[in-house]
Scaffold this motif. Structure first.
Motif, PDB file in Angstrom:
ATOM      1  N   MET A   1      -0.685   5.580 -13.914  1.00 45.49           N
ATOM      2  CA  MET A   1      -0.290   3.803 -14.594  1.00 45.49           C
ATOM      3  C   MET A   1      -0.919   2.969 -14.153  1.00 45.49           C
ATOM      4  N   LYS A   2      -1.514   1.421 -14.787  1.00 40.52           N
ATOM      5  CA  LYS A   2      -2.322   1.171 -14.969  1.00 40.52           C
ATOM      6  C   LYS A   2      -1.364  -0.497 -14.441  1.00 40.52           C
ATOM      7  N   LEU A   3      -2.099  -1.021 -13.791  1.00 42.17           N
ATOM      8  CA  LEU A   3      -1.564  -2.335 -12.865  1.00 42.17           C
ATOM      9  C   LEU A   3      -2.797  -3.853 -13.358  1.00 42.17           C
ATOM     10  N   LEU A   4      -2.336  -4.796 -13.139  1.00 44.45           N
ATOM     11  CA  LEU A   4      -3.337  -5.647 -13.483  1.00 44.45           C
ATOM     12  C   LEU A   4      -2.802  -6.959 -11.408  1.00 44.45           C
ATOM     13  N   ILE A   5      -3.586  -7.274 -10.999  1.00 44.32           N
ATOM     14  CA  ILE A   5      -3.558  -7.653 -10.293  1.00 44.32           C
ATOM     15  C   ILE A   5      -3.660  -9.330 -10.213  1.00 44.32           C
ATOM     16  N   GLU A  22      -4.970   3.754  -3.752  1.00 45.02           N
ATOM     17  CA  GLU A  22      -4.565   4.665  -2.792  1.00 45.02           C
ATOM     18  C   GLU A  22      -3.280   5.205  -3.117  1.00 45.02           C
ATOM     19  N   ASN A  23      -2.628   4.424  -4.015  1.00 45.30           N
ATOM     20  CA  ASN A  23      -1.173   5.036  -4.365  1.00 45.30           C
ATOM     21  C   ASN A  23      -0.750   5.503  -5.466  1.00 45.30           C
ATOM     22  N   GLY A  24      -2.268   5.586  -6.004  1.00 48.85           N
ATOM     23  CA  GLY A  24      -2.518   6.856  -7.472  1.00 48.85           C
ATOM     24  C   GLY A  24      -2.541   5.641  -8.920  1.00 48.85           C
ATOM     25  N   TYR A  25      -2.448   4.474  -8.666  1.00 47.56           N
ATOM     26  CA  TYR A  25      -2.365   3.666  -9.464  1.00 47.56           C
ATOM     27  C   TYR A  25      -4.182   2.729 -10.144  1.00 47.56           C
ATOM     28  N   LEU A 153      -0.193  16.789  -5.172  1.00 45.33           N
ATOM     29  CA  LEU A 153      -1.026  16.235  -6.227  1.00 45.33           C
ATOM     30  C   LEU A 153      -2.403  14.916  -4.686  1.00 45.33           C
ATOM     31  N   THR A 154      -2.826  14.828  -4.947  1.00 45.22           N
ATOM     32  CA  THR A 154      -4.294  13.498  -4.736  1.00 45.22           C
ATOM     33  C   THR A 154      -3.661  12.247  -5.856  1.00 45.22           C
ATOM     34  N   ALA A 155      -3.965  11.306  -5.631  1.00 44.01           N
ATOM     35  CA  ALA A 155      -3.583  10.157  -5.925  1.00 44.01           C
ATOM     36  C   ALA A 155      -3.949  10.285  -7.464  1.00 44.01           C
ATOM     37  N   LYS A 156      -4.906  10.754  -7.699  1.00 47.28           N
ATOM     38  CA  LYS A 156      -5.945  10.368  -9.112  1.00 47.28           C
ATOM     39  C   LYS A 156      -5.340  11.815 -10.075  1.00 47.28           C
ATOM     40  N   GLU A 157      -4.723  13.121  -9.175  1.00 51.12           N
ATOM     41  CA  GLU A 157      -4.665  14.049  -9.654  1.00 51.12           C
ATOM     42  C   GLU A 157      -2.571  13.434 -10.183  1.00 51.12           C
ATOM     43  N   TYR A 158      -1.770  13.043  -9.724  1.00 56.34           N
ATOM     44  CA  TYR A 158      -0.908  12.534 -10.194  1.00 56.34           C
ATOM     45  C   TYR A 158      -1.360  11.569 -11.493  1.00 56.34           C
ATOM     46  N   ALA A 159      -2.144  10.595 -11.433  1.00 56.59           N
ATOM     47  CA  ALA A 159      -2.170   9.776 -12.162  1.00 56.59           C
ATOM     48  C   ALA A 159      -2.336  10.599 -13.479  1.00 56.59           C
ATOM     49  N   VAL A 160      -3.279  11.310 -13.225  1.00 54.13           N
ATOM     50  CA  VAL A 160      -3.495  11.894 -14.567  1.00 54.13           C
ATOM     51  C   VAL A 160      -2.485  12.808 -15.581  1.00 54.13           C
ATOM     52  N   LEU A 161      -1.518  13.534 -14.100  1.00 55.77           N
ATOM     53  CA  LEU A 161      -0.636  14.813 -14.135  1.00 55.77           C
ATOM     54  C   LEU A 161       0.302  13.163 -14.762  1.00 55.77           C
ATOM     55  N   GLU A 162       0.726  13.115 -14.625  1.00 53.02           N
ATOM     56  CA  GLU A 162       1.286  12.433 -15.106  1.00 53.02           C
ATOM     57  C   GLU A 162       1.738  11.220 -16.927  1.00 53.02           C
ATOM     58  N   TYR A 163       0.362  10.921 -16.267  1.00 54.73           N
ATOM     59  CA  TYR A 163       0.403  10.341 -17.759  1.00 54.73           C
ATOM     60  C   TYR A 163       0.153  11.129 -19.126  1.00 54.73           C
ATOM     61  N   LEU A 164       0.174  12.422 -19.199  1.00 55.71           N
ATOM     62  CA  LEU A 164       0.359  13.125 -19.529  1.00 55.71           C
ATOM     63  C   LEU A 164       1.282  14.077 -19.892  1.00 55.71           C
ATOM     64  N   MET A 165       2.290  13.950 -18.626  1.00 56.76           N
ATOM     65  CA  MET A 165       3.878  14.070 -19.050  1.00 56.76           C
ATOM     66  C   MET A 165       4.644  13.410 -19.833  1.00 56.76           C
ATOM     67  N   ARG A 166       3.627  11.952 -19.200  1.00 60.64           N
ATOM     68  CA  ARG A 166       4.663  10.771 -20.009  1.00 60.64           C
ATOM     69  C   ARG A 166       4.413  10.669 -21.686  1.00 60.64           C
ATOM     70  N   ASN A 167       3.299  11.329 -21.398  1.00 61.95           N
ATOM     71  CA  ASN A 167       3.071  11.532 -23.288  1.00 61.95           C
ATOM     72  C   ASN A 167       3.383  13.382 -24.027  1.00 61.95           C
ATOM     73  N   ALA A 168       4.118  13.657 -22.821  1.00 59.93           N
ATOM     74  CA  ALA A 168       4.209  15.044 -23.775  1.00 59.93           C
ATOM     75  C   ALA A 168       4.353  15.088 -24.669  1.00 59.93           C
ATOM     76  N   GLY A 169       3.389  16.047 -25.479  1.00 60.85           N
ATOM     77  CA  GLY A 169       3.503  16.672 -27.414  1.00 60.85           C
ATOM     78  C   GLY A 169       2.668  15.614 -27.856  1.00 60.85           C
ATOM     79  N   THR A 170       1.662  15.032 -27.251  1.00 51.62           N
ATOM     80  CA  THR A 170       0.633  14.338 -27.536  1.00 51.62           C
ATOM     81  C   THR A 170      -0.458  14.427 -26.981  1.00 51.62           C
ATOM     82  N   VAL A 171      -1.995  15.019 -27.986  1.00 50.33           N
ATOM     83  CA  VAL A 171      -3.186  14.892 -27.248  1.00 50.33           C
ATOM     84  C   VAL A 171      -3.607  13.233 -27.090  1.00 50.33           C
ATOM     85  N   ILE A 172      -3.869  13.450 -25.952  1.00 51.41           N
ATOM     86  CA  ILE A 172      -4.301  12.252 -25.076  1.00 51.41           C
ATOM     87  C   ILE A 172      -5.996  12.828 -24.846  1.00 51.41           C
ATOM     88  N   SER A 173      -6.631  11.876 -25.405  1.00 52.53           N
ATOM     89  CA  SER A 173      -7.903  11.685 -25.621  1.00 52.53           C
ATOM     90  C   SER A 173      -8.780  11.429 -23.915  1.00 52.53           C
TER      91      SER A 173
END
Length: 231
Positions: A1-5, A22-25, A153-173
């Motif tokens: 997930m992507k956050l803005l501060i 550090e929390n994976g965002y 999972l590390t924070a970055k591994e989680y971030a990558v896996l989460e985005y792929l799973m949130r877009n399951a069925g779609t090819v992500i570049s």
């Protein structure tokens, strides 16, 4: 997930970016009303953390909040205020914020409030994410399971896996993964996505199990949605 501060204090901004990263965002930072508005016009963030007291504008962070509400009505907004008064809190909420946090604050509380807002956001898919192969990802606890076993999972591994799973069925570049799992200032190895996909495959797949993440050469990566009836 992507956050803005949006925070003009360099020291506080640095602490916030580091803590949320550090929390994976993936976290972008703006330091003024103008740069904050420009950021939200260019990017669909999953959540924004806005300081109320920003220099150079009479409404400060409330102006960014109002603009964000116009552009993306469902984006969760957490306002930071140095004034722990009823009037300040009311101003933040009436200005369009979903929650507020008075300075000084504990980083653990900030992270908890961010998680709570993301859980309630209509932009976020149902709490438990599932994909083919028996993989489950719980955004509330940020844990992964496959066939009953827990997968660290590390924070970055989680971030990558989460985005792929949130877009399951779609090819992500690879570039799309970098956009969503790393911040906009990322300058690094071009094969960073390939590296993290390799890390994930080692953790997700035991001998004899089907691969969860599939490569589409020249296009990107895809995780398939869970079959009907698959837990």
């Amino acid at each position: 997930m992507k956050l803005l501060i949006v925070e003009d204090d360099v020291r506080i901004a640095s602490i916030l970016v580091r803590a949320l990263t550090e929390n994976g965002y993936a976290v972008d930072h703006a330091d003024s009303v103008e740069s904050g508005v420009e950021a939200i016009e260019l990017e669909a963030y999953d959540l924004a953390v806005l300081d109320i007291m920003l220099p150079g504008h009479p409404r400060g962070g409330i102006e960014v909040c109002s603009r964000l509400r116009q552009l993306r009505p469902h984006t969760p907004i957490l306002m930071l205020t140095a004034l722990d008064s009823v009037a300040s809190k009311v101003g933040a909420l009436d200005g369009g914020a979903d929650d507020y946090l008075a300075k000084p604050f504990h980083l653990d509380e900030l992270a908890a409030r961010v998680r709570a807002l993301l859980r309630r956001s209509p932009r976020v898919t149902p709490p438990m994410l599932r994909a083919r192969g028996g993989i489950q990802l719980d955004p509330a606890t940020r844990t992964a399971h496959r066939s009953g076993r827990s997968i660290p999972l590390t924070a970055k591994e989680y971030a990558v896996l989460e985005y792929l799973m949130r877009n399951a069925g779609t090819v992500i570049s690879s570039s799309e993964l970098i956009d969503h799992a790393w911040d906009s200032n990322y300058i690094g190895f071009s094969n960073v996505v390939q590296t993290y996909i390799r890390y994930l495959r080692k953790k997700l797949n035991l001998p004899g199990e089907d691969d969860i993440i599939h490569t589409r050469r020249g296009a990107g990566y895809i995780i398939m949605p869970a079959d009907d009836g698959e837990p």
